[in-house]
Design a protein around this motif. Sequence first.
Motif, PDB file in Angstrom:
ATOM      1  N   LEU A 208     106.739-107.903  59.469  1.00  0.00           N
ATOM      2  CA  LEU A 208     106.595-106.474  59.730  1.00  0.00           C
ATOM      3  C   LEU A 208     105.280-106.266  60.459  1.00  0.00           C
ATOM      4  N   TYR A 209     105.340-105.777  61.684  1.00  0.00           N
ATOM      5  CA  TYR A 209     104.151-105.485  62.456  1.00  0.00           C
ATOM      6  C   TYR A 209     103.820-104.019  62.256  1.00  0.00           C
ATOM      7  N   GLN A 210     102.742-103.729  61.573  1.00  0.00           N
ATOM      8  CA  GLN A 210     102.364-102.354  61.315  1.00  0.00           C
ATOM      9  C   GLN A 210     101.781-101.733  62.571  1.00  0.00           C
ATOM     10  N   PRO A 211     102.438-100.706  63.150  1.00  0.00           N
ATOM     11  CA  PRO A 211     101.902-100.046  64.331  1.00  0.00           C
ATOM     12  C   PRO A 211     100.855 -99.017  63.933  1.00  0.00           C
ATOM     13  N   PRO A 212     100.166 -98.436  64.910  1.00  0.00           N
ATOM     14  CA  PRO A 212      99.282 -97.321  64.594  1.00  0.00           C
ATOM     15  C   PRO A 212     100.086 -96.172  63.986  1.00  0.00           C
ATOM     16  N   ALA A 213      99.388 -95.225  63.383  1.00  0.00           N
ATOM     17  CA  ALA A 213     100.067 -94.095  62.766  1.00  0.00           C
ATOM     18  C   ALA A 213     100.901 -93.350  63.802  1.00  0.00           C
ATOM     19  N   PRO A 214     102.056 -92.802  63.394  1.00  0.00           N
ATOM     20  CA  PRO A 214     102.867 -92.056  64.352  1.00  0.00           C
ATOM     21  C   PRO A 214     102.060 -90.956  65.019  1.00  0.00           C
ATOM     22  N   VAL A 215     102.320 -90.738  66.299  1.00  0.00           N
ATOM     23  CA  VAL A 215     101.597 -89.713  67.031  1.00  0.00           C
ATOM     24  C   VAL A 215     101.892 -88.338  66.441  1.00  0.00           C
ATOM     25  N   LYS A 216     103.138 -88.113  66.016  1.00  0.00           N
ATOM     26  CA  LYS A 216     103.507 -86.810  65.492  1.00  0.00           C
ATOM     27  C   LYS A 216     104.631 -86.967  64.495  1.00  0.00           C
ATOM     28  N   SER A 217     104.544 -86.261  63.384  1.00  0.00           N
ATOM     29  CA  SER A 217     105.621 -86.216  62.403  1.00  0.00           C
ATOM     30  C   SER A 217     105.782 -84.776  61.944  1.00  0.00           C
ATOM     31  N   ARG A 218     107.027 -84.315  61.945  1.00  0.00           N
ATOM     32  CA  ARG A 218     107.313 -82.961  61.490  1.00  0.00           C
ATOM     33  C   ARG A 218     108.555 -82.980  60.625  1.00  0.00           C
ATOM     34  N   GLN A 219     108.632 -81.995  59.751  1.00  0.00           N
ATOM     35  CA  GLN A 219     109.794 -81.847  58.897  1.00  0.00           C
ATOM     36  C   GLN A 219     110.197 -80.371  58.918  1.00  0.00           C
ATOM     37  N   LEU A 220     111.454 -80.107  59.334  1.00  0.00           N
ATOM     38  CA  LEU A 220     111.927 -78.743  59.483  1.00  0.00           C
ATOM     39  C   LEU A 220     113.147 -78.517  58.605  1.00  0.00           C
ATOM     40  N   GLN A 221     113.171 -77.387  57.930  1.00  0.00           N
ATOM     41  CA  GLN A 221     114.304 -77.067  57.071  1.00  0.00           C
ATOM     42  C   GLN A 221     115.327 -76.253  57.845  1.00  0.00           C
ATOM     43  N   VAL A 222     116.615 -76.626  57.703  1.00  0.00           N
ATOM     44  CA  VAL A 222     117.701 -75.903  58.341  1.00  0.00           C
ATOM     45  C   VAL A 222     118.187 -74.818  57.385  1.00  0.00           C
ATOM     46  N   VAL A 223     118.181 -73.562  57.842  1.00  0.00           N
ATOM     47  CA  VAL A 223     118.618 -72.447  57.007  1.00  0.00           C
ATOM     48  C   VAL A 223     119.816 -71.779  57.660  1.00  0.00           C
ATOM     49  N   PRO A 224     120.624 -71.043  56.898  1.00  0.00           N
ATOM     50  CA  PRO A 224     121.796 -70.381  57.487  1.00  0.00           C
ATOM     51  C   PRO A 224     121.392 -69.339  58.519  1.00  0.00           C
ATOM     52  N   HIS A 225     122.338 -69.018  59.391  1.00  0.00           N
ATOM     53  CA  HIS A 225     122.117 -67.931  60.332  1.00  0.00           C
ATOM     54  C   HIS A 225     121.964 -66.622  59.554  1.00  0.00           C
ATOM     55  N   PRO A 226     120.988 -65.779  59.924  1.00  0.00           N
ATOM     56  CA  PRO A 226     120.763 -64.542  59.157  1.00  0.00           C
ATOM     57  C   PRO A 226     121.979 -63.643  59.067  1.00  0.00           C
ATOM     58  N   ARG A 227     122.886 -63.715  60.047  1.00  0.00           N
ATOM     59  CA  ARG A 227     124.078 -62.882  59.992  1.00  0.00           C
ATOM     60  C   ARG A 227     125.203 -63.533  59.193  1.00  0.00           C
ATOM     61  N   ALA A 228     125.010 -64.769  58.756  1.00  0.00           N
ATOM     62  CA  ALA A 228     126.025 -65.454  57.942  1.00  0.00           C
ATOM     63  C   ALA A 228     125.332 -66.240  56.836  1.00  0.00           C
ATOM     64  N   PRO A 229     124.616 -65.563  55.949  1.00  0.00           N
ATOM     65  CA  PRO A 229     123.856 -66.285  54.914  1.00  0.00           C
ATOM     66  C   PRO A 229     124.734 -67.004  53.901  1.00  0.00           C
ATOM     67  N   HIS A 230     126.034 -66.632  53.820  1.00  0.00           N
ATOM     68  CA  HIS A 230     126.922 -67.273  52.862  1.00  0.00           C
ATOM     69  C   HIS A 230     127.426 -68.617  53.370  1.00  0.00           C
ATOM     70  N   LEU A 231     127.137 -68.967  54.640  1.00  0.00           N
ATOM     71  CA  LEU A 231     127.549 -70.255  55.193  1.00  0.00           C
ATOM     72  C   LEU A 231     126.390 -71.241  55.078  1.00  0.00           C
ATOM     73  N   ARG A 232     126.572 -72.227  54.241  1.00  0.00           N
ATOM     74  CA  ARG A 232     125.522 -73.225  54.029  1.00  0.00           C
ATOM     75  C   ARG A 232     125.650 -74.326  55.073  1.00  0.00           C
ATOM     76  N   PRO A 233     124.630 -74.531  55.931  1.00  0.00           N
ATOM     77  CA  PRO A 233     124.741 -75.567  56.970  1.00  0.00           C
ATOM     78  C   PRO A 233     124.548 -76.970  56.403  1.00  0.00           C
ATOM     79  N   ILE A 234     125.454 -77.875  56.776  1.00  0.00           N
ATOM     80  CA  ILE A 234     125.347 -79.285  56.411  1.00  0.00           C
ATOM     81  C   ILE A 234     125.301 -80.076  57.712  1.00  0.00           C
ATOM     82  N   ILE A 235     124.241 -80.814  57.944  1.00  0.00           N
ATOM     83  CA  ILE A 235     124.042 -81.518  59.204  1.00  0.00           C
ATOM     84  C   ILE A 235     125.141 -82.557  59.403  1.00  0.00           C
TER      85      ILE A 235
END
Length: 511
Positions: A208-235
Amino acid sequence: MFIHLPEDVWLDVFRYLEVQDVLTLRKTCRTLHILGGNDYVWHRLIAEFPLPIDVPFDTRPTALPADELQRLAIKAIRLDANWRGPKTRVKRTRALLNDKSGQYVDHMQFLPGGKWLWTAQRTLKREATYTRMNLWSLDDVDNARRVWSAEVSGIYRSCTVVQTGEDDFATLVAGVCDQREVIEIHKISLEESPTNFQYGLYHPNYPLYQPPAPVKSRQLQVVPHPRAPHLRPIISEIAAHGGVLIVTVFALDTGGGAGSLQIMFVNPETGATKWIDPSFAQPFSFLWVRVWGEYLFLIGQVDEDFVVRAYRMPQPFPGSPSRTPRASPPRTTTPLQEAEEDEYAYTDLGPVVAQFVGPTPMAVPRHHIPHVSFAVAEPSLSAIMFYHSSQPHRAQLLRFSFDVSGEGVTLSDMSSKDFHIGDESSPQLAQVGALGFRAVWLEHNWETQQNRVMKLAFDPHTGAAKVGMLIPPDPELPFTPNMCHSLAFDEVTGRLCLAMYDGNVYLLDFV
């Protein structure tokens, strides 16, 4: 006499020859060896070469010298001959991973060219599920190395790996479920570092070759469309185009309805989102999204047909409006938000630019589309379908090639080929290349309870699709197909990677 013809005459003669003819002529004498190694000759030969060649990422064949193109053409010819043979020989087997904890790899995917492999591996810790993601460099198989690794909370859903023109960077986008649907975004450095560890311990066989730290890491939560909050999104699937992510989701109706397929645009830098009007995805019972040039392609099943629809790619996030939420700090979780009420409206794709329907209707009941090829640079795609209720059991290969320009989308080639599969078996884990030249799948026999790996070879000259056995149930290898849990396949290099239930991962080359 022929040797003394002017050079321009010989160059004109080479225009009418194929690669094998030029290779043979180059062996006859020194003069033809020199003339047959001309860059001009090989650029014209490769333009008409019927087999895919393993050119470096983001490189046009005409940018390569004649010697390199000849080497790549010979490799493609040898692979094609081995792949079409009644018994395909494994030229090299490499144990890529040996996880003694017994945690097997759930999903794998090659980047185009088979030089990079992404793996996702579920782990259970303290009664919680995590996903370990790795990126492997396979440029030198004898020194295969893992250049990046991360562990995230949740269960893997989907992933796409985008390699830009920069050779030392790639962007990995993964969807995971940790009681909520989350998109992980990592910009990964592919540069090496001298450290050599395997899960923190030195291991000479699995470095395992350890590289430098990732340049960028983000985590985003997927939420329902505001006009259809009863529809739960599954990726379901994630695609990338420029600076926009295109996420296909299954919208689960928490009120007890049937649910539906939907498509969402995501700005990974700001966390902003735009949903496509559900009417565009509604006709599809299976749906994949691909992008080429300025066009968005919706691919899947509509009624009894396999349909490809092309739309102009919208600009869901024009400019940088002041109302767009700011990016949150790295490694924090922020919902995918939209701003004011007028931005909650669904995005309209506009009229259909072009529509293409597979030449053979799927009139046979109980059909299944197990795989549509991953996106590649060229506007080409293939799909493989299996029919479970026909007698004898059969399958279908669909191939599409498009001409994409500012004027529109036209179909340059479309074909459909039926082929037989085992009557006492069921196919699993199918993978097909974008050009439709090669495909693989795992075949499970109901009576013997044995598995074998099957292969498909498409002949561009005759248009025939030939099926054969790639790996038998009892191969002379350190594993059997019965142990296989997931696989990855690269059409151009013919490289196959198999992940086993015991935690081992094997890399197989056929040329």
